[in-house]
Design a protein around this motif. Sequence first.
Motif, short mmCIF file in Angstrom:
data_model
loop_
_atom_site.label_atom_id
_atom_site.label_comp_id
_atom_site.label_asym_id
_atom_site.label_seq_id
_atom_site.Cartn_x
_atom_site.Cartn_y
_atom_site.Cartn_z
N LYS A 147 -56.12 -44.36 4.02
CA LYS A 147 -57.06 -44.01 5.08
C LYS A 147 -58.48 -44.45 4.72
O LYS A 147 -59.23 -44.96 5.55
CB LYS A 147 -57.02 -42.50 5.33
N LYS A 148 -58.86 -44.27 3.45
CA LYS A 148 -60.17 -44.75 3.00
C LYS A 148 -60.27 -46.27 3.16
O LYS A 148 -61.32 -46.80 3.54
CB LYS A 148 -60.40 -44.38 1.53
N SER A 149 -59.16 -46.95 2.87
CA SER A 149 -59.14 -48.40 2.99
C SER A 149 -59.38 -48.83 4.44
O SER A 149 -60.12 -49.78 4.70
CB SER A 149 -57.80 -48.95 2.48
N LEU A 150 -58.75 -48.14 5.39
CA LEU A 150 -58.95 -48.48 6.80
C LEU A 150 -60.41 -48.33 7.19
O LEU A 150 -60.96 -49.18 7.92
CB LEU A 150 -58.07 -47.59 7.68
N ARG A 151 -61.05 -47.28 6.70
CA ARG A 151 -62.47 -47.07 7.00
C ARG A 151 -63.31 -48.21 6.44
O ARG A 151 -64.21 -48.73 7.12
CB ARG A 151 -62.94 -45.73 6.42
N ARG A 152 -63.05 -48.58 5.20
CA ARG A 152 -63.82 -49.66 4.59
C ARG A 152 -63.59 -50.98 5.32
O ARG A 152 -64.52 -51.77 5.52
CB ARG A 152 -63.46 -49.80 3.11
N MET A 153 -62.32 -51.22 5.72
CA MET A 153 -62.02 -52.46 6.44
C MET A 153 -62.69 -52.50 7.80
O MET A 153 -63.05 -53.58 8.29
CB MET A 153 -60.50 -52.61 6.59
#
Length: 503
Positions: A147-153
């Motif tokens: 989920k953190k990765s989706l935000r950063r992307m």
Amino acid sequence: MLILINPTRAVLKDAALQRKPPAPYPPGPKGLPIVGNMFDMPPAYPWHTFTDWGKTFGDIIYLNVLGQPTVILNSAKQATSLLDKKSSIYSDRPVLQMGGELVGWNNSLAMMHQGHRLREYRRYIHQSIGSKTSMEKHHGVIVEEDKKSLRRMLESNEDIAAEIRKTAGAIILRVTYGYTPQEDADPMVMLVEEALETFAQTTAPGAWLVDILPSLRHLPAWMPGAGFKKVAADMREVLLNMGNVPYQMTKQKLTNGLDVPSNFVAECLDKENLNAETEHNIKWAAGSLYSGGADTTVSSMHTFILAMTLYPEVQKRAQAEIDLVVGNERLPSFEDRAQLPFVEALIKEVLRWRCVAPLGLPHRATEDDIHDRFLIKKGTTVFVNIWGILHDPEIYPNPDTFDPSRFVSETGEPTDVPNPYNVCFGYGRRICPGMNFADASVFLWSTMVLAVFDISKAVGSDGKVIVPAAEHTSSVISHPKPFKCLIVPRSEKARRLILSVDE
């Protein structure tokens, strides 16, 4: 009439007869005197050359490089027969002077020799992530970091390789040490990246003369030609830091009574009676889990992005399946997996199309063996041409094309095409103990990305579409070479869903 026999000649003749091989060596390219096949060895992408040789010499190929016998297995049948069914004599690793003995990667699971310590490492890792059931306790960590990765992307995805490495590194650090890395450049993540670079540099076949001529390791460091010793010493320090620093950090927190999230090291320290031996084993089993998981999953996740960039029709079919099963009000979860057969096939194709370790890691025969009419002598190095097996057109038609439908029918039923999982994670007692971890990590991140993002080819400043070359590196762990792509939210609703994941 007496016939006098020269006893010396008789003994020599008898010894010569005894030395005659009991069976022929496997076929292979004819070498030169003394150096053997040294000049036949390709400097890059050896798996391509071995595949071509297989068309001439068959599924078992014999090479001799400066006296070192080497066997290449070009089929799953031969790999299974040798490394699975005869695992008791094919589970050792060859001695690598540079990467193993001098730098110290022989402390890691990947390069460790057969024996009690290897079994202990594997026991620890199996208890933590060795089965799908044991992996379930780590699902929460994977979900949170994805989920953190989706935000950063959503904020920036120009360097998707760096984002993938950050995500994979965060997951494996939390699972192994209970450590959550900082969002910016994290010292622990940088530590393993530096160490993995030493692995790639020092274990590549033929890269170091000392691996071919082991006696060179005894040269004094000041002598001309011994510069490799300084390189090895510097790399050894990096590797020791990778093993010691995160382990000591977790151990100290536990000693001080601090609250540490569930993790591999804490579980092992709680269960084992600590002494010098068990502490060494726990520390380096953790280091093996950390270093192995932080690089191999990165390659697969990056390959997924490359495939989606090049094959938009595959991406659309996978997204349609996710939309039907999951909808667009939430993100996919592990519980959805059984209802996503095409996505499941897509992950299989990622692992087949551009396998992470095209030659795996080498095995070593610990006894003479007669196999399939051929002699494989004790000390022979054995490679499995994983890339060649997974690109066999007789098994996988049009193997260079990314086509998940080879594994699943239109109705969602699995086909009888062999599962690449049975090849790409290795064989026998050296099969990757982290395969369930890698599978879970790649599946969920890829499925979440498909649910909320569209991936397409980038457009250059000249207005022309940039088509990636789909090239991978020629290292032990093969990664996609840098490429450009465009990653945007599928819709405004998808964008809001990404922003709401922490609420």
